[in-house]
Design an enzyme around this catalytic site. Structure first.
Site, PDB file in Angstrom:
ATOM      1  N   ARG A 152      -3.220  10.315   6.416  1.00  9.06           N
ATOM      2  CA  ARG A 152      -3.243   8.710   6.954  1.00  9.06           C
ATOM      3  C   ARG A 152      -2.722   7.881   5.713  1.00  9.06           C
ATOM      4  NH1 ARG A 152      -6.877   4.466   5.946  1.00  9.06           N
ATOM      5  NH2 ARG A 152      -8.373   5.850   4.817  1.00  9.06           N
TER       6      ARG A 152
ATOM      7  N   GLN B  87      -8.496  13.977   4.219  1.00  9.21           N
ATOM      8  CA  GLN B  87      -7.747  13.422   3.045  1.00  9.21           C
ATOM      9  C   GLN B  87      -8.644  13.306   1.649  1.00  9.21           C
ATOM     10  OE1 GLN B  87      -6.825   8.994   3.424  1.00  9.21           O
ATOM     11  NE2 GLN B  87      -4.785   9.890   3.342  1.00  9.21           N
TER      12      GLN B  87
ATOM     13  N   PHE C 175       0.887  -1.059  -0.208  1.00  7.39           N
ATOM     14  CA  PHE C 175      -0.074   0.037  -0.014  1.00  7.39           C
ATOM     15  C   PHE C 175       0.771   1.107  -0.020  1.00  7.39           C
ATOM     16  CE2 PHE C 175      -4.653   0.583   0.812  1.00  7.39           C
ATOM     17  CZ  PHE C 175      -4.936  -0.717   0.122  1.00  7.39           C
TER      18      PHE C 175
END
Ligand SMILES: Cc1cc2nc3c(=O)[nH]c(=O)nc-3n(C[C@H](O)[C@H](O)[C@H](O)COP(=O)(O)OP(=O)(O)OC[C@H]3O[C@@H](n4cnc5c(N)ncnc54)[C@H](O)[C@@H]3O)c2cc1C
Length: 560
Positions: free
Chosen positions: A374, A229, A116
């Site tokens: 994040r 975000q 990721f």
């Protein structure tokens, strides 16, 4: 009138709420869970890509995970909290596996991982691209097994305070339209994010920031609310999420000239740089005329049909259903879209807020493990770790409390508000219009790129909408499942929180993580390595600041 009373009341039945509930139950509390939708309709159900953990048995280290998280947060995350989360992650994954989550396996039969963003190691565990649903179902089985009381389709309208402590909630039973008092010695807010304040967003319709507003209204401060975000890959048109797992599996981002433009912005990690970096890169390409119809392209063709169908089947369906695109044959248009609230109700690592008896965990909380940005797949982890911790801490707190009188009169204010909406005749303005104006304003000015002028415009608009709000009328006058009334009450919460986002954004005079100001494009550690903290007062919002906890990673320039 029925009296409802528990040691611990958990508000929310997403992953954080279920984990908190199970923890409280295991510690012997009389615990109940309350949720405005059926538990498995919580937004956690929509999580696609996976959950991070560094398993030592695989040669990974939690310190590496923590370091990536700190860097991802642009050094705004509190490192004590990040250490806790990353250290406890491995056990959380194994626990899920033992409960029955059917994680994907690799060729050797061990738990499989994918890479990721913002991390150089593949440490994201997953169930195809339906990870959230898979975990939520298994935790729900555990909640059913524990025979915990669930107030299902009950909507919390306020927190009940007595002598400066939180002692329960007022809730609207949607089926009957009745208001109830539920007493508790401790309340754990696990109400999820604030997504619908923006339009469009990847978040489900129920994600309206209620818990943040409930806490804020009784005096609990909110941390880093400007840190919102934008996910790099949301679908053209409707903003539906295309999971980062697509890039994790190897998909490319292309501009109109067919260039893998991430080479310019993040030569090392390319498409798997952190989300703030990738979203800014895409928006820059689009703004400078190298986009395709307001988007860039996500190309999965080289992954082949089999990988797409077995590991990314859900987004393949989404692409086909909404745009008629087969991912194995054609790139798909995507753009940065609203996704996640890094900030939240200020808590310590046990989930305790500044109000005795009030705890918070999951997306509504600001612990703060995500800081200014994040990392993908760290949120599911956050819900499990801090859900458990807050459930345990709330139980310990409840055991020390003796019963307190809570007068029935606490129902009066909410009752009066609801009656005012129902009794007023609808004319002109509607909740839907106010909500759309709010969402579009936030998406215009509080997005990937911001500046003083835009943020002021957003704040002015939100203040105007807040003035219009009390004059709204609800068209449906019924008692049973009055969704019109529900949406109107949610809108009140959203407007309060929208204001905190604008005010906090204006306060932070630097660029950091998701908060990128075109007019002040630099990070400023000398003056701004600190959290913004916004509180409600009768006179309006009050802005304070709090230090960032640094344990072992000193701020450095961020390169990917
Ligand atoms: C499309 C999508 C994909 C994602 N994919 C990933 C991923 O792959 N990996 C990852 O780590 N993160 C991912 N995320 C983020 C992550 O899913 C969320 O941050 C997380 O699931 C939030 O969980 P939660 O328990 O805090 O809240 P939620 O799951 O949102 O649950 C909130 C609960 O609160 C209840 N509630 C709210 N207000 C009230 C009220 N007033 N009264 C009563 N009940 C109330 C709701 O009914 C619900 O049960 C994704 C998010 C989205 C939107």
């Amino acid at each position: 009138m029925a009296v409802y009373e528990h040691d611990v009341l958990v508000v929310g039945a997403g992953l954080a709420g279920m984990r908190a509930t199970l923890a409280a139950h295991q510690k012997g509390a009389n615990v109940a869970m309350i949720t405005k939708v059926h538990p498995v309709r919580s937004h956690s159900n929509a999580a696609q890509g996976g959950i991070n953990a560094a398993l030592t048995s695989r040669g990974d280290s939690w310190e590496d995970h923590a370091q990536a998280t700190v860097k991802g947060s642009d050094y705004l995350g509190d490192q004590d909290a990040i250490e806790v989360m990353c250290q406890e992650a491995g056990d959380a994954i194994i626990e899920l596996e033992h409960m029955g989550v059917i994680f994907n396996r690799d060729e050797t039969g061990h738990l499989g991982t994918r890479r990721f963003g913002g991390q150089e190691v593949a440490r994201t565990f997953f169930v195809a691209d339906i990870t959230g649903a898979a975990i939520l179902q298994v935790l729900y089985e555990q909640v059913l097994k524990a025979q915990v009381r669930v107030y299902e389709e009950w909507f919390v309208t306020s927190l009940v305070m007595a002598d400066g402590e939180c002692r329960g909630v007022v809730a609207l039973e949607l089926m009957t339209g009745q208001l109830h008092l539920i007493k508790a010695k401790a309340v754990v807010l696990c109400t999820g994010g604030t997504g619908r304040i923006y339009e469009p967003t990847t978040n489900g319709l129920v994600v309206t920031g209620d818990g943040l507003a409930l806490a804020y209204r009784v005096g609990a401060p909110l941390l880093d609310m400007e840190m919102v975000q934008y996910h790099p890959t949301t679908l053209k048109g409707n903003g539906v999420l295309i999971t980062e797992a697509a890039r994790g599996e190897g998909a490319y981002l292309l501009n109109a000239k067919g260039e893998r433009f991430m080479e310019k912005y993040a030569p090392k990690l390319m498409e798997l740089a952190s989300r703030d970096v990738v979203s800014r890169a895409e928006q820059t390409e689009i703004n400078e005329g190298r986009g395709v119809d307001g988007c860039v392209l996500l190309d999965l063709r080289h992954l082949g049909k089999e990988v797409i169908e077995t590991k990314l089947g859900y987004i393949n369906e989404v692409a086909m259903d909404f745009l008629g695109i087969n991912l194995a044959e054609e790139p798909i248009p995507v753009r940065p879209g609203h996704h996640y609230q890094m900030g939240g109700i200020k808590t310590n690592v046990l989930g305790a807020t500044s109000i005795p008896g009030l705890y918070a965990a999951g997306e509504c909380a600001g612990v703060s493990v995500h800081g200014a940005n994040r990392l993908g797949a760290n949120s599911l982890l956050d819900t499990l770790i801090f859900g458990r911790r807050s459930g345990e801490a709330a139980t310990a707190h409840a055991k020390e409390q003796s019963p307190k009188e809570v007068p029935e009169s606490v129902l009066e204010a909410d009752g009066a508000l609801i009656r005012s909406f129902l009794e007023r005749k609808p004319k002109g303005d509607s909740w839907a219009r106010v909500r759309l104006e709010m969402g579009e304003t936030m998406n215009q000015y509080m997005a990937v790129f911001r500046n003083e002028e835009g943020m002021k415009a957003a704040l002015n608009k939100v203040c105007e909408l807040k003035e219009r709000y009390p004059r709204l009328a609800v068209q449906d006058k019924g008692q049973v499942f009055n969704t019109n009334l529900l949406f109107t009450l949610e809108l009140g919460f959203m407007l309060d929180i929208a204001e905190t986002i604008c005010v906090s954004g204006l306060a932070r005079k630097e660029s950091r993580g998701a908060h990128y100001r075109g007019d002040i494009p630099r990070r400023d550690d000398v003056n701004w390595l600190k959290h913004t903290v916004v509180s409600w007062t009768p006179e309006g919002t009050q802005m304070d600041f709090a230090p960032v906890t640094i344990t072992r990673w000193q701020p450095q320039e961020r390169r990917y």
